[in-house]
Design a protein around this motif. Sequence first.
Motif, PDB file in Angstrom:
ATOM      1  N   MET A   1      -2.753  -7.732  -8.864  1.00 42.86           N
ATOM      2  CA  MET A   1      -2.744  -6.284  -8.086  1.00 42.86           C
ATOM      3  C   MET A   1      -3.187  -5.417  -7.722  1.00 42.86           C
ATOM      4  O   MET A   1      -3.441  -5.220  -6.561  1.00 42.86           O
ATOM      5  CB  MET A   1      -1.489  -5.463  -8.934  1.00 42.86           C
TER       6      MET A   1
ATOM      7  N   GLY B   1      -4.840  -7.172  -4.622  1.00 39.01           N
ATOM      8  CA  GLY B   1      -4.112  -7.020  -3.869  1.00 39.01           C
ATOM      9  C   GLY B   1      -3.453  -8.268  -3.971  1.00 39.01           C
ATOM     10  O   GLY B   1      -3.100  -9.471  -2.619  1.00 39.01           O
TER      11      GLY B   1
ATOM     12  N   LEU C   1       7.944  -0.717 -11.845  1.00 40.09           N
ATOM     13  CA  LEU C   1       8.703   0.481 -12.721  1.00 40.09           C
ATOM     14  C   LEU C   1       9.834   0.089 -13.251  1.00 40.09           C
ATOM     15  O   LEU C   1      10.330   0.237 -13.592  1.00 40.09           O
ATOM     16  CB  LEU C   1       8.110   1.437 -11.493  1.00 40.09           C
TER      17      LEU C   1
ATOM     18  N   ASP D   1       3.132  -7.650  -1.655  1.00 38.68           N
ATOM     19  CA  ASP D   1       2.679  -6.493  -1.568  1.00 38.68           C
ATOM     20  C   ASP D   1       3.153  -5.835  -2.882  1.00 38.68           C
ATOM     21  O   ASP D   1       3.349  -5.507  -3.938  1.00 38.68           O
ATOM     22  CB  ASP D   1       4.238  -5.877  -0.058  1.00 38.68           C
ATOM     23  N   LYS D   2       1.068  -4.649  -2.539  1.00 36.96           N
ATOM     24  CA  LYS D   2       1.484  -4.659  -4.023  1.00 36.96           C
ATOM     25  C   LYS D   2       2.873  -3.239  -4.473  1.00 36.96           C
ATOM     26  O   LYS D   2       3.531  -3.474  -5.671  1.00 36.96           O
ATOM     27  CB  LYS D   2      -0.396  -2.930  -3.732  1.00 36.96           C
ATOM     28  N   ARG D   3       3.132  -2.443  -3.424  1.00 33.73           N
ATOM     29  CA  ARG D   3       4.077  -1.682  -3.933  1.00 33.73           C
ATOM     30  C   ARG D   3       5.142  -2.550  -4.060  1.00 33.73           C
ATOM     31  O   ARG D   3       6.122  -2.106  -4.771  1.00 33.73           O
ATOM     32  CB  ARG D   3       4.414  -0.946  -2.312  1.00 33.73           C
ATOM     33  N   LEU D   4       5.853  -3.567  -3.070  1.00 28.24           N
ATOM     34  CA  LEU D   4       6.803  -4.538  -3.660  1.00 28.24           C
ATOM     35  C   LEU D   4       6.886  -4.666  -4.804  1.00 28.24           C
ATOM     36  O   LEU D   4       7.651  -4.683  -6.307  1.00 28.24           O
ATOM     37  CB  LEU D   4       7.006  -5.361  -2.788  1.00 28.24           C
TER      38      LEU D   4
ATOM     39  N   GLY E   1       4.978  -3.521  -7.567  1.00 28.57           N
ATOM     40  CA  GLY E   1       5.100  -2.482  -8.794  1.00 28.57           C
ATOM     41  C   GLY E   1       6.321  -1.865  -8.698  1.00 28.57           C
ATOM     42  O   GLY E   1       6.937  -1.364 -10.086  1.00 28.57           O
ATOM     43  N   LEU E   2       6.939  -2.117  -8.062  1.00 29.62           N
ATOM     44  CA  LEU E   2       8.360  -1.916  -8.021  1.00 29.62           C
ATOM     45  C   LEU E   2       9.239  -2.386  -8.812  1.00 29.62           C
ATOM     46  O   LEU E   2       9.617  -2.288  -9.713  1.00 29.62           O
ATOM     47  CB  LEU E   2       9.280  -1.712  -6.826  1.00 29.62           C
TER      48      LEU E   2
END
Length: 117
Positions: free
Chosen positions: A30, A33, A104, A95-98, A100-101
Amino acid sequence: MDVLIHLFVALHIIGIAALLGGFLTQMKAMGRGAARFVPAMLHGALTMLVTGVILVGLNQADGHTVDNIKIGVKLALLIVILGLVYVKRDEETVDKRLFGLVGLLTTANIFIAVLWT
């Protein structure tokens, strides 16, 4: 009935371990990327869904009270996790944000299970 409930709790914990373990194994990727949703994450989420539904039914059948709001929140989070992992499971990178979500939401689901009394 208690033995059956404990068996499904153990299977539920194995499911969360697969989901969270799959996430944690991709943490280094992650950062570059290059993270992807591994099959263990999908199988863990599905295991959690099936065993969670069974646990609610077994606990209600055994006369235990079930906090329906807590179960509803946990189910909603799990459906979002499962949807994201299922839809993006074949992509080489996510995607990193997805990604990471998903981690989380998985962690939030664990904390809700443990801390919401």
